[in-house]
Design a protein around this motif. Structure first.
Motif, PDB file in Angstrom:
ATOM      1  N   UNK A   1     -14.910  41.711  49.444  1.00 50.68           N
ATOM      2  CA  UNK A   1     -13.933  40.709  49.016  1.00 50.68           C
ATOM      3  C   UNK A   1     -14.612  39.479  48.427  1.00 50.68           C
ATOM      4  N   UNK A   2     -14.065  38.968  47.358  1.00 49.17           N
ATOM      5  CA  UNK A   2     -14.644  37.789  46.715  1.00 49.17           C
ATOM      6  C   UNK A   2     -14.664  36.604  47.668  1.00 49.17           C
ATOM      7  N   UNK A   3     -13.619  36.474  48.481  1.00 47.11           N
ATOM      8  CA  UNK A   3     -13.519  35.335  49.406  1.00 47.11           C
ATOM      9  C   UNK A   3     -14.613  35.351  50.465  1.00 47.11           C
ATOM     10  N   UNK A   4     -15.136  36.518  50.775  1.00 44.07           N
ATOM     11  CA  UNK A   4     -16.137  36.635  51.837  1.00 44.07           C
ATOM     12  C   UNK A   4     -17.324  35.711  51.607  1.00 44.07           C
TER      13      UNK A   4
ATOM     14  N   UNK B   1     -11.324  33.258  55.791  1.00 41.88           N
ATOM     15  CA  UNK B   1     -12.308  33.902  54.910  1.00 41.88           C
ATOM     16  C   UNK B   1     -12.572  35.333  55.358  1.00 41.88           C
ATOM     17  N   UNK B   2     -12.787  35.509  56.643  1.00 39.98           N
ATOM     18  CA  UNK B   2     -13.038  36.853  57.173  1.00 39.98           C
ATOM     19  C   UNK B   2     -11.795  37.735  57.051  1.00 39.98           C
ATOM     20  N   UNK B   3     -10.625  37.111  57.054  1.00 39.29           N
ATOM     21  CA  UNK B   3      -9.388  37.857  56.902  1.00 39.29           C
ATOM     22  C   UNK B   3      -9.234  38.512  55.546  1.00 39.29           C
ATOM     23  N   UNK B   4     -10.118  38.167  54.609  1.00 40.46           N
ATOM     24  CA  UNK B   4     -10.061  38.792  53.286  1.00 40.46           C
ATOM     25  C   UNK B   4     -10.292  40.297  53.372  1.00 40.46           C
ATOM     26  N   UNK B   5     -11.029  40.755  54.386  1.00 40.78           N
ATOM     27  CA  UNK B   5     -11.212  42.201  54.566  1.00 40.78           C
ATOM     28  C   UNK B   5      -9.865  42.865  54.860  1.00 40.78           C
ATOM     29  N   UNK B   6      -9.055  42.214  55.680  1.00 44.60           N
ATOM     30  CA  UNK B   6      -7.712  42.731  55.980  1.00 44.60           C
ATOM     31  C   UNK B   6      -6.820  42.679  54.747  1.00 44.60           C
ATOM     32  N   UNK B   7      -6.850  41.549  54.042  1.00 42.29           N
ATOM     33  CA  UNK B   7      -5.925  41.353  52.933  1.00 42.29           C
ATOM     34  C   UNK B   7      -6.170  42.303  51.767  1.00 42.29           C
TER      35      UNK B   7
ATOM     36  N   UNK C   1     -14.182  42.161  64.488  1.00 40.18           N
ATOM     37  CA  UNK C   1     -12.831  42.707  64.647  1.00 40.18           C
ATOM     38  C   UNK C   1     -12.445  43.635  63.501  1.00 40.18           C
ATOM     39  N   UNK C   2     -13.030  43.471  62.324  1.00 41.30           N
ATOM     40  CA  UNK C   2     -12.630  44.350  61.216  1.00 41.30           C
ATOM     41  C   UNK C   2     -13.107  45.782  61.450  1.00 41.30           C
ATOM     42  N   UNK C   3     -14.188  45.951  62.204  1.00 40.30           N
ATOM     43  CA  UNK C   3     -14.591  47.303  62.617  1.00 40.30           C
ATOM     44  C   UNK C   3     -13.825  47.758  63.858  1.00 40.30           C
ATOM     45  N   UNK C   4     -13.651  46.861  64.817  1.00 36.71           N
ATOM     46  CA  UNK C   4     -12.960  47.232  66.049  1.00 36.71           C
ATOM     47  C   UNK C   4     -11.512  47.625  65.796  1.00 36.71           C
ATOM     48  N   UNK C   5     -10.886  46.979  64.815  1.00 42.70           N
ATOM     49  CA  UNK C   5      -9.486  47.274  64.493  1.00 42.70           C
ATOM     50  C   UNK C   5      -9.354  48.278  63.350  1.00 42.70           C
ATOM     51  N   UNK C   6     -10.457  48.894  62.967  1.00 40.41           N
ATOM     52  CA  UNK C   6     -10.456  49.980  61.984  1.00 40.41           C
ATOM     53  C   UNK C   6     -10.042  49.550  60.579  1.00 40.41           C
ATOM     54  N   UNK C   7     -10.290  48.298  60.248  1.00 42.54           N
ATOM     55  CA  UNK C   7     -10.085  47.840  58.871  1.00 42.54           C
ATOM     56  C   UNK C   7     -11.254  48.303  58.011  1.00 42.54           C
ATOM     57  N   UNK C   8     -12.447  48.253  58.568  1.00 40.99           N
ATOM     58  CA  UNK C   8     -13.666  48.728  57.917  1.00 40.99           C
ATOM     59  C   UNK C   8     -14.237  49.880  58.737  1.00 40.99           C
ATOM     60  N   UNK C   9     -14.574  50.981  58.077  1.00 41.44           N
ATOM     61  CA  UNK C   9     -15.232  52.100  58.735  1.00 41.44           C
ATOM     62  C   UNK C   9     -14.312  53.115  59.383  1.00 41.44           C
TER      63      UNK C   9
END
Length: 251
Positions: A129-132, A66-72, A200-208
């Motif tokens: 993301x809708x999945x979130x 579910x959280x991976x939806x930010x990456x996808x 991790x989505x902020x730490x890995x620069x997916x968000x922000x």
């Protein structure tokens, strides 16, 4: 106030194409540095004692699907993540971000009204993301259990989920931030570690990624599974266009 490094924790973050990833793994194996593959839980790449970890795209469909939806839904979809304790200096590889532990303490955390405003932001809602929001009952129980394990007294998941969602919004269109010496905004995590999710989505620069610097508190998963210290903010220094590298493998 800009935070500073207070320990030896340091991670270099790279986003690579599939061919770049395999070439890099082969190159590292020749120097006796084997890349540890992380097949299901991307945040494990942050483990302090793990010299170099690789996260394939399928990992974002695993434990944290579910959280991976930010990456996808991001521009990094289908790219491979490499996280290392040393810098890869190669003209074909771009450095995305550097993560270090800091001494930052937030001047304040977000109020309920601020969290609601962050979640209601129209630009954020377009990127959400809708999945979130598709959360099963067992998952809700797990997150409440983890929050309590980290000292929270929350009993109602919707309150917890408000913090989790608003926190991601704050890294896109910040309401809570500190500033560097030049007055540039540095957004930070708006609540304690117990009330966060998918740091991790902020730490890995997916968000922000548009912010040159971010201050990110680890979520319960990063604390429990990865061994990061709760409420100890990590400084993420981002290089949105990447940095040109000229040498090979310097610690």
């Amino acid at each position: 106030m800009i935070s500073k490094v207070v320990s030896g924790y340091k991670k270099y973050v790279y986003w690579l194409t599939e061919s770049q990833f395999h070439d890099t793994c082969n190159m590292l194996s020749k120097t006796e540095r084997e890349v540890a593959l992380v097949p299901r839980l991307p945040g494990l790449a942050l483990k302090p004692g793990l010299p170099v970890a690789g996260v394939p795209p399928a990992a974002w469909n695993g434990t944290c699907n579910r959280q991976g939806s930010w990456y996808r839904q991001s521009e990094k979809k289908n790219m491979f993540l490499l996280v290392s304790n040393f810098q890869l200096l190669d003209s074909e590889i771009r450095l995305q971000a550097v993560i270090t532990e800091s001494n930052f303490y937030p001047p304040r955390l977000a109020s309920k009204q601020e969290k609601m405003a962050l979640v209601a932001d129209s630009a954020f809602k377009k990127r959400l993301p809708e999945e979130w929001s598709q959360i099963s009952s067992p998952e809700k129980r797990i997150y409440l259990k983890w929050a309590k394990r980290l000292g929270s007294n929350l009993d109602e998941f919707n309150t917890l989920f408000l913090s989790q969602t608003a926190n991601h919004s704050n890294f896109m269109r910040p309401l809570l931030y500190t500033e560097d010496d030049n007055g540039a905004q540095i957004p930070y995590s708006i609540d304690c570690s117990a009330h966060l999710c998918s740091c991790c989505v902020e730490l890995f620069d997916i968000v922000g990624a548009r912010h040159p610097k971010k201050l990110v508190a680890p979520c319960p998963g990063a604390v429990i599974c990865t061994g990061l210290e709760p409420n100890r903010y990590l400084m993420v220094e981002s290089y949105d266009d990447g940095l040109s590298n000229s040498m090979l493998l310097i610690k």
